[in-house]
Design an enzyme around this catalytic site. Structure first.
Site, PDB file in Angstrom:
ATOM      1  N   GLU A 423       5.028  -4.098   0.684  1.00  0.00           N
ATOM      2  CA  GLU A 423       6.025  -3.949  -0.384  1.00  0.00           C
ATOM      3  C   GLU A 423       6.550  -5.308  -0.842  1.00  0.00           C
ATOM      4  O   GLU A 423       7.760  -5.560  -0.893  1.00  0.00           O
ATOM      5  CB  GLU A 423       7.154  -3.031   0.073  1.00  0.00           C
ATOM      6  CG  GLU A 423       6.623  -1.662   0.430  1.00  0.00           C
ATOM      7  CD  GLU A 423       7.687  -0.592   0.618  1.00  0.00           C
ATOM      8  OE1 GLU A 423       8.879  -0.934   0.679  1.00  0.00           O
ATOM      9  OE2 GLU A 423       7.306   0.582   0.701  1.00  0.00           O
ATOM     10  N   GLU A 499       1.220   3.668   3.618  1.00  0.00           N
ATOM     11  CA  GLU A 499       2.476   4.144   4.212  1.00  0.00           C
ATOM     12  C   GLU A 499       2.812   5.463   3.541  1.00  0.00           C
ATOM     13  O   GLU A 499       2.931   5.521   2.313  1.00  0.00           O
ATOM     14  CB  GLU A 499       3.571   3.099   4.001  1.00  0.00           C
ATOM     15  CG  GLU A 499       4.821   3.363   4.796  1.00  0.00           C
ATOM     16  CD  GLU A 499       5.792   2.180   4.721  1.00  0.00           C
ATOM     17  OE1 GLU A 499       5.381   1.024   4.951  1.00  0.00           O
ATOM     18  OE2 GLU A 499       6.963   2.428   4.416  1.00  0.00           O
TER      19      GLU A 499
HETATM   20  C1  GAL Z   1       9.137   1.505   3.165  1.00  0.00           C
HETATM   21  C2  GAL Z   1       9.096   0.232   3.996  1.00  0.00           C
HETATM   22  C3  GAL Z   1       9.351   0.489   5.449  1.00  0.00           C
HETATM   23  C4  GAL Z   1      10.474   1.466   5.622  1.00  0.00           C
HETATM   24  C5  GAL Z   1      10.114   2.736   4.945  1.00  0.00           C
HETATM   25  C6  GAL Z   1      11.118   3.855   5.130  1.00  0.00           C
HETATM   26  O1  GAL Z   1       9.549   1.241   1.892  1.00  0.00           O
HETATM   27  O2  GAL Z   1       7.857  -0.395   3.864  1.00  0.00           O
HETATM   28  O3  GAL Z   1       9.613  -0.709   6.094  1.00  0.00           O
HETATM   29  O4  GAL Z   1      11.617   0.935   5.059  1.00  0.00           O
HETATM   30  O5  GAL Z   1      10.013   2.474   3.569  1.00  0.00           O
HETATM   31  O6  GAL Z   1      10.704   4.972   4.413  1.00  0.00           O
END
Ligand code: GAL
Length: 809
Positions: A423, A499
């Site tokens: 991100e 993710e």
């Molecule tokens: C993403 C991020 C993670 C965590 C996650 C929670 O945006 O990469 O580190 O914050 O969201 O949903």
């Protein structure tokens, strides 16, 4: 032909045996963890030998001082960073080196120090490393005193200025430290590189590069010999012995060999070979070096997905942050192994090391246990996420840090992707293009066998990092509603679910009704008595609450399951971690995202994955069966290997349910009545599994269940003891909060306690813990190297004491 091959093998083996006796004269790698002193706070002059540290605490590494501290919202880490203290800490170690090491090269290797470490030997400053996740080496040779004389290593660690990382970082020398000695002619630090450019069932081409260091000051004639050993230690291939002219500083040599009928490394059969390299000088072995080797090949197809060894499979992954719950960041092989064992039993086959360079032990375990790894380097580039994070050091250090991570990690067969950023804010900034080129160039300088990816929270065609054209794979963080438009958005590209999910659950908490999906923070207020958030800072454990940017577990898996081109998902997260207590903040101090809680206890959703991702028969029903009479309770079941599940309450059928379409669970809406809830799964009318849940009575006893009753007497090994509060009939009492006090006698100590409650402010280093939904955890570590019995006694007001005997051997 076979005879000739055999002859070569035999002669190589004999030669090897003949030189084994000289192996001692080569490389020695000693664990350097014991006998340190520690001071929390600054200590000017502590790098000097005459500094008085008698008052300092004595300890062994790995050590994380934050995890020993007291939770406070005012700690600079903030609740997002785990609400534990940071600060400055100093470590010192006095040691002698034998006279026999004079004339050798001696190094100190740190696997990770959080963060901004400065290291001195005998008052001489060796260097500074800002990145708290990276491994590094210093050369001690010019400054050492030999024989009986004392040497002093001093390390200053500065984690005072925070927030500087997402999420909990830990503080201190939290990974292993090694003292390495080699001869003047030796293989370099991380000095081998093994790849398998062609692999088939019939044969594998193994290409092996060795990088050498010559500290003799003159040119040298040497021989290089590398053999491939199978898992049983038998030599199965050998590179021809090379006569090599080493110039007066360094050299590199590349060789190739073919291995017939290789056994392939996979997630289900992680077969490992190793390459053993010997450097000979004047007919003596001057260095021996072992490189792990797993032979596998993989490919991505934009439509058909991911293939390992020619076989189509999905990467069923989790993102994991580096902390180990109540052990904090202090690395421990068994704690990592336990996490992976739990994930394996859930059906997970891939890990993303979010968002930093992992402990080397994690990669060794992934090699051994069969996990695919996305090895991630950065959470920020130049633009900050947290005020004091790595963006402050990015310009000066990123090339060095990235190169070091690649050099250290590139021989692990488990790693199949490099992630150069999570991100990254430069996705929305044209400077992202140049930085992406720069990082990709660095990666490719050290490894061209794996694709590079970035985890994008802006997976759109306008993303400057993607626009750089450096990445064949496009990582999606969330945006599941856009998965089905992937090929339109990124024609010709390959999808990676870097993710996914971000669902929220507190283990053991159930809000009714359960069948509508809530997004935090949008449905903040209660509707029909259910919101995303409860006043007591809990979140319901039915899979129906997710962060706004994410999706529930079922929503995500249904999509990924449906399309071949959606080759992967990496759930945020496998385990709960310290910090990021979304949907709350203080008094919460750890995450709600895990499939498994901070103590390692599975939440219910664990069994949905187990039913989908493993072939072992699963039947799981929830919630518990202790409610107010007449309450309407939703009973959910995850199951597999069956056509239907029938639910009975006190012997009376509540009906049969069958998953239809893409269902992942079935549900009954039940008027609560105390007694026994029983589920029976059947296939073709035959019972597959039966599960019961009883209404529990009052707490009557404590049960202690060790994951392993015998541990190694090595000062490191752990037994994870689950503490269960049971009623008189042996049912876990679902609302039990009894405080359990521990007493430990014998060759061990309590390394940490926990219960998985994100709200608890009780210390992790303690001899007591309250139960949370009936469970708590005590982690027992062997003390020192003495074998013996460890007796753990647990008491709680009004309950008889429970005893558990462990052996340290
Ligand atoms: C993403 C991020 C993670 C965590 C996650 C929670 O945006 O990469 O580190 O914050 O969201 O949903």
């Amino acid at each position: 032909m076979i005879n000739r091959y055999f002859k070569i093998l035999t002669s190589v083996t004999l030669l090897f045996m003949a030189v084994m006796s000289h192996a001692q004269t080569g490389r020695k790698v000693e664990n350097f963890n014991t006998g340190w002193t520690f001071h929390l706070g600054d200590a000017g002059g502590a790098e000097q030998a005459n500094f008085k540290d008698e008052q300092w605490r004595k300890l062994n590494l790995p050590h994380d001082w934050s995890i020993e501290g007291t939770f406070s919202k005012d700690n600079p880490a903030t609740p997002e960073g785990g609400a534990l203290p940071g600060g400055i800490g100093w470590y010192r170690k006095t040691f002698t080196v034998p006279q026999t090491l004079q004339g050798k090269q001696v190094y100190i290797d740190f696997d990770g120090v959080y963060q901004k470490s400065t290291v001195w030997i005998n008052g001489h400053q060796l260097g500074f490393r800002p990145n708290g996740y990276i491994s590094f080496r210093y050369d001690l040779t010019p400054y050492l005193k030999f024989g009986g004389q004392q040497n002093l290593i001093a390390v200053k660690v500065d984690n005072s200025v925070q927030p500087n990382s997402r999420w909990y970082s830990g503080s201190g020398i939290y990974r292993n430290v090694w003292l390495v000695s080699t001869g003047k002619i030796a293989i370099n630090h991380w000095g081998t590189y093994v790849v398998t450019p062609q692999v088939s069932a019939a044969k594998a081409t193994i290409k092996f590069a060795v990088s050498l260091k010559n500290s003799t000051g003159a040119k040298q004639s040497i021989e290089i010999k590398t053999r491939i050993l199978d898992a049983a230690g038998a030599t199965v291939a050998a590179f021809g012995t090379i006569d090599y002219q080493l110039n007066d500083t360094a050299g590199t040599h590349v060789q190739e060999v073919v291995l017939n009928n290789p056994r392939l490394w996979s997630t289900t059969n992680p077969y490992l070979y190793k390459a053993v390299t010997q450097i000979m000088h004047n007919k003596q072995v001057v260095d021996t070096y072992t490189t792990p080797l797993g032979i596998r090949y993989f490919s991505f197809d934009k439509d058909k997905g991911f293939f390992l060894n020619g076989k189509n499979m999905k990467m069923l992954g989790v993102c994991n942050h580096h902390d180990l719950g109540s052990l904090g960041a202090a690395v421990n092989m068994r704690a990592l192994e336990r996490q992976l064992e739990i994930l394996k039993s859930m059906g997970v086959n891939a890990i993303r090391t979010s968002h930093n360079a992992p402990a080397p032990e994690l990669l060794d375990l992934c090699d051994r246990m069969g996990f695919l790894v996305m090895d991630e380097a950065f959470d920020v580039w130049r633009k900050e996420k947290a005020k004091y994070d790595y963006h402050l050091y990015f310009d000066e250090w990123h090339t060095r840090d990235l190169a070091d991570q690649l050099l250290r990690d590139r021989n692990h067969p488990s790693i199949i992707m490099w992630s150069v950023g999570n991100e990254i804010r430069e996705q929305a900034d044209s400077t992202g293009i140049a930085i992406a080129h720069d990082l990709a160039r660095t990666v490719r300088q050290y490894d061209v066998t794996r694709p590079i990816v970035t985890a994008n929270d802006r997976p759109s065609s306008g993303n400057f990092i993607v626009k750089s054209g450096e990445f064949e794979l496009v990582g999606y963080n969330y945006h599941h509603r856009e998965y089905e438009k992937f090929h339109e958005t990124f024609p010709g590209k390959i999808f990676i679910g870097t993710e996914t999910t971000s669902a929220l659950e507190t283990r053991g908490v159930y809000d009714m009704p359960s069948d509508s999906i809530r997004r935090w923070p949008n449905n903040k207020d209660s509707q029909n008595g259910v919101g995303t958030m409860n006043e007591d800072f809990t979140v319901s454990a039915y899979d129906n609450v997710s962060a706004r940017w994410g999706s529930t577990h079922e929503e995500t898996w249904k999509l990924i399951k449906k399309h071949d081109y959606l080759n992967s998902m990496f759930i945020w997260t496998g385990f709960d971690y310290l910090g990021e207590p979304t949907p709350y903040s203080w008094p919460a101090r750890s995450s709600y995202f895990g499939v498994i809680d901070l103590a390692g206890f599975p939440k219910d959703i664990f069994y949905m994955y187990q039913a989908e991702w493993t072939s072992k028969p699963v039947l799981h029903i929830f919630p518990h069966w202790n409610w107010k009479p007449g309450k309407t309770v939703d009973v959910w079941s995850y199951y597999n290997n069956a056509d239907e599940v029938e639910l009975y309450l006190n012997g009376k059928s509540l009906g049969i349910r069958k998953k239809t379409g893409d269902d992942l669970h079935v549900m009954w809406r039940v008027q609560y009545q105390a007694g026994m809830l029983k589920a029976v799964s059947r296939k073709n009318g035959k019972v597959v599994l039966t599960r019961t849940i009883n209404t529990a009575g009052a707490p009557a006893r404590i049960e202690l269940v060790a994951d392993r009753k015998q541990i190694k007497a090595d000062g490191q090994d752990l037994s994870f003891v689950t503490v269960r509060i049971l009623d008189a009939a042996g049912n876990v009492v679902p609302d039990a909060t009894n405080q359990v006090n521990f007493n430990l006698q014998g060759k061990g100590f309590i390394a940490g306690v926990d219960n998985g409650d994100p709200l608890s402010h009780d210390p992790f280093k303690a001899n007591y813990r309250k139960a949370f939904h009936g469970l708590a955890l005590a982690i027992i570590q062997s003390a020192g190297k003495q074998a013996g019995t460890i007796t753990l006694t647990a008491t709680a007001d009004g309950l008889p004491a429970a005893k558990l005997i462990l052996q340290a051997k």
